[in-house]
Structure formats: structure tokens, C-alpha cells
Scaffold this motif. Structure first.
Motif, PDB file in Angstrom:
ATOM      1  N   ASN A 116       0.831  -1.192   0.000  1.00  0.00           N
ATOM      2  CA  ASN A 116       0.000   0.000   0.000  1.00  0.00           C
ATOM      3  C   ASN A 116       0.872   1.250   0.000  1.00  0.00           C
ATOM      4  N   ARG A 117       0.547   2.191  -0.875  1.00  0.00           N
ATOM      5  CA  ARG A 117       1.366   3.409  -0.997  1.00  0.00           C
ATOM      6  C   ARG A 117       1.426   4.202   0.302  1.00  0.00           C
ATOM      7  N   TRP A 118       0.351   4.192   1.093  1.00  0.00           N
ATOM      8  CA  TRP A 118       0.356   4.935   2.357  1.00  0.00           C
ATOM      9  C   TRP A 118       1.255   4.277   3.385  1.00  0.00           C
ATOM     10  N   LEU A 119       1.264   2.948   3.431  1.00  0.00           N
ATOM     11  CA  LEU A 119       2.153   2.249   4.367  1.00  0.00           C
ATOM     12  C   LEU A 119       3.614   2.511   4.019  1.00  0.00           C
ATOM     13  N   LEU A 120       3.913   2.494   2.737  1.00  0.00           N
ATOM     14  CA  LEU A 120       5.279   2.777   2.301  1.00  0.00           C
ATOM     15  C   LEU A 120       5.680   4.206   2.675  1.00  0.00           C
ATOM     16  N   LEU A 121       4.783   5.155   2.457  1.00  0.00           N
ATOM     17  CA  LEU A 121       5.061   6.547   2.823  1.00  0.00           C
ATOM     18  C   LEU A 121       5.254   6.685   4.334  1.00  0.00           C
ATOM     19  N   ILE A 122       4.404   6.069   5.116  1.00  0.00           N
ATOM     20  CA  ILE A 122       4.517   6.158   6.581  1.00  0.00           C
ATOM     21  C   ILE A 122       5.820   5.527   7.058  1.00  0.00           C
ATOM     22  N   ALA A 123       6.192   4.405   6.481  1.00  0.00           N
ATOM     23  CA  ALA A 123       7.462   3.769   6.844  1.00  0.00           C
ATOM     24  C   ALA A 123       8.635   4.688   6.515  1.00  0.00           C
ATOM     25  N   THR A 170      13.425  10.773  -2.304  1.00  0.00           N
ATOM     26  CA  THR A 170      12.516   9.639  -2.174  1.00  0.00           C
ATOM     27  C   THR A 170      11.252  10.040  -1.423  1.00  0.00           C
ATOM     28  N   LEU A 171      11.404  10.821  -0.363  1.00  0.00           N
ATOM     29  CA  LEU A 171      10.240  11.297   0.382  1.00  0.00           C
ATOM     30  C   LEU A 171       9.301  12.090  -0.530  1.00  0.00           C
ATOM     31  N   ALA A 172       9.844  12.993  -1.322  1.00  0.00           N
ATOM     32  CA  ALA A 172       9.019  13.800  -2.218  1.00  0.00           C
ATOM     33  C   ALA A 172       8.298  12.921  -3.234  1.00  0.00           C
ATOM     34  N   PHE A 173       9.024  11.969  -3.787  1.00  0.00           N
ATOM     35  CA  PHE A 173       8.405  11.069  -4.763  1.00  0.00           C
ATOM     36  C   PHE A 173       7.272  10.287  -4.124  1.00  0.00           C
ATOM     37  N   LEU A 174       7.504   9.771  -2.913  1.00  0.00           N
ATOM     38  CA  LEU A 174       6.466   8.995  -2.229  1.00  0.00           C
ATOM     39  C   LEU A 174       5.270   9.855  -1.834  1.00  0.00           C
ATOM     40  N   LEU A 175       5.521  11.093  -1.414  1.00  0.00           N
ATOM     41  CA  LEU A 175       4.414  12.005  -1.111  1.00  0.00           C
ATOM     42  C   LEU A 175       3.577  12.255  -2.355  1.00  0.00           C
ATOM     43  N   TRP A 176       4.237  12.551  -3.449  1.00  0.00           N
ATOM     44  CA  TRP A 176       3.554  12.806  -4.713  1.00  0.00           C
ATOM     45  C   TRP A 176       2.740  11.581  -5.130  1.00  0.00           C
ATOM     46  N   TRP A 177       3.341  10.420  -4.991  1.00  0.00           N
ATOM     47  CA  TRP A 177       2.705   9.166  -5.395  1.00  0.00           C
ATOM     48  C   TRP A 177       1.524   8.833  -4.483  1.00  0.00           C
ATOM     49  N   ALA A 178       1.713   8.966  -3.158  1.00  0.00           N
ATOM     50  CA  ALA A 178       0.647   8.643  -2.215  1.00  0.00           C
ATOM     51  C   ALA A 178      -0.545   9.590  -2.349  1.00  0.00           C
ATOM     52  N   LEU A 179      -0.249  10.850  -2.637  1.00  0.00           N
ATOM     53  CA  LEU A 179      -1.315  11.837  -2.785  1.00  0.00           C
ATOM     54  C   LEU A 179      -1.929  11.833  -4.188  1.00  0.00           C
ATOM     55  N   ARG A 180      -1.328  11.029  -5.075  1.00  0.00           N
ATOM     56  CA  ARG A 180      -1.794  10.922  -6.469  1.00  0.00           C
ATOM     57  C   ARG A 180      -1.874  12.292  -7.136  1.00  0.00           C
ATOM     58  N   ARG A 181      -0.794  13.042  -6.954  1.00  0.00           N
ATOM     59  CA  ARG A 181      -0.749  14.403  -7.502  1.00  0.00           C
ATOM     60  C   ARG A 181      -0.415  14.362  -8.981  1.00  0.00           C
ATOM     61  N   ALA A 182      -1.022  15.248  -9.709  1.00  0.00           N
ATOM     62  CA  ALA A 182      -0.677  15.421 -11.117  1.00  0.00           C
ATOM     63  C   ALA A 182       0.583  16.283 -11.198  1.00  0.00           C
ATOM     64  N   ALA A 238       5.162  21.697   0.822  1.00  0.00           N
ATOM     65  CA  ALA A 238       4.521  22.093   2.073  1.00  0.00           C
ATOM     66  C   ALA A 238       4.485  20.947   3.079  1.00  0.00           C
ATOM     67  N   LEU A 239       4.423  19.726   2.602  1.00  0.00           N
ATOM     68  CA  LEU A 239       4.423  18.572   3.498  1.00  0.00           C
ATOM     69  C   LEU A 239       5.838  18.133   3.875  1.00  0.00           C
ATOM     70  N   ALA A 240       6.791  18.310   2.980  1.00  0.00           N
ATOM     71  CA  ALA A 240       8.157  17.867   3.238  1.00  0.00           C
ATOM     72  C   ALA A 240       8.921  18.812   4.173  1.00  0.00           C
ATOM     73  N   LEU A 241       8.634  20.095   4.095  1.00  0.00           N
ATOM     74  CA  LEU A 241       9.353  21.058   4.936  1.00  0.00           C
ATOM     75  C   LEU A 241       9.197  20.774   6.432  1.00  0.00           C
ATOM     76  N   PRO A 242       7.991  20.527   6.935  1.00  0.00           N
ATOM     77  CA  PRO A 242       7.880  20.214   8.368  1.00  0.00           C
ATOM     78  C   PRO A 242       8.604  18.925   8.759  1.00  0.00           C
ATOM     79  N   VAL A 243       8.692  17.985   7.826  1.00  0.00           N
ATOM     80  CA  VAL A 243       9.436  16.756   8.106  1.00  0.00           C
ATOM     81  C   VAL A 243      10.913  17.092   8.306  1.00  0.00           C
TER      82      VAL A 243
END
Length: 126
Positions: free
Chosen positions: A2-9, A52-64, A75-80
């Protein structure tokens, strides 16, 4: 997987306090000191981690591909990155300073690299 599990990991591994583990484990300290003693390896590590984090965020959020998806990912990666650097300073018992700002700059550069890769993959799926 699951893309969300991979992102959370990946997120968990990104913000894990490796400085604490390095202080607690002589084996881990030797491993880190062997691979990340040179500044360039530290930079490459941060670039790869955040690309990798950015790619996974983009993929999990299904962003165009495009500006809205890139802005959301940044915006999501900066706080991380801020959380990771803040945890490191806490475990090193020092204030947030120039080394952390440099790492954040490298982290955001990694995010841009990951976004470019995500856009490239997105273009290929059209």
C-alpha cells in the motif's frame, strides 16, 4: 505494498533520531562514521532521503505533475525536515544553527529532485 504504508514507513525512518541511536550503539556509530564521515556523503544521503520522500508524497497523494502538486509536496516535506533537524539538535544538546539550516537547504533540494522525477514518471504515464 500500500502506498500509504510505504510513505509512513519512509517518514518514520526519515524523522527517526539517528543521533540518539548513534550515541547509544557503538556498532551503529561505527557504521555511520564509516559511511557518512565525509560531508559529501552526508549531503548525498540527505538528497536521496528527501528525493525519495518527495516522490512517495507525490505518489501517495496521487498528484498530477505541475505547480499545485509540487507546492503540496514541498509544504508537506518542509515540516518533516524541520522535525528531523530539531530532533537532532535536541539529542546533540545544542541550538538550531547553521548546520541545520544547511541540511534543510539540502533536504529541500532533494525534494525538488524527487519532484522532477515524479513529474517525469507522470509524463510517462500519459
Amino acid at each position: 505494498m500500500n502506498r500509504w504504508l510505504l510513505l509512513i514507513a519512509w517518514l518514520s525512518g526519515t524523522v527517526f533520531p539517528y543521533t540518539w541511536l548513534r550515541n547509544e550503539s557503538s556498532r551503529f556509530r561505527r557504521l555511520v562514521d564509516t559511511f557518512f564521515a565525509a560531508e559529501w556523503t552526508h549531503v548525498v544521503g540527505h538528497l536521496a532521503l528527501y528525493a525519495t520522500l518527495a516522490f512517495l508524497l507525490w505518489w501517495a497523494l496521487r498528484r498530477a505533475p505541475g505547480l499545485p502538486g509540487a507546492a503540496a509536496t514541498l509544504a508537506l516535506a518542509l515540516p518533516v525536515g524541520l522535525a528531523q533537524e530539531t530532533l537532532q539538535t535536541l539529542f546533540r544538546h545544542r541550538a538550531f544553527g547553521a548546520p541545520e539550516v544547511f541540511d534543510l537547504f539540502v533536504d529541500l533540494t532533494g525534494v525538488v529532485i524527487g519532484l522532477l522525477a515524479a513529474c517525469r514518471v507522470g509524463e510517462g504515464n500519459r
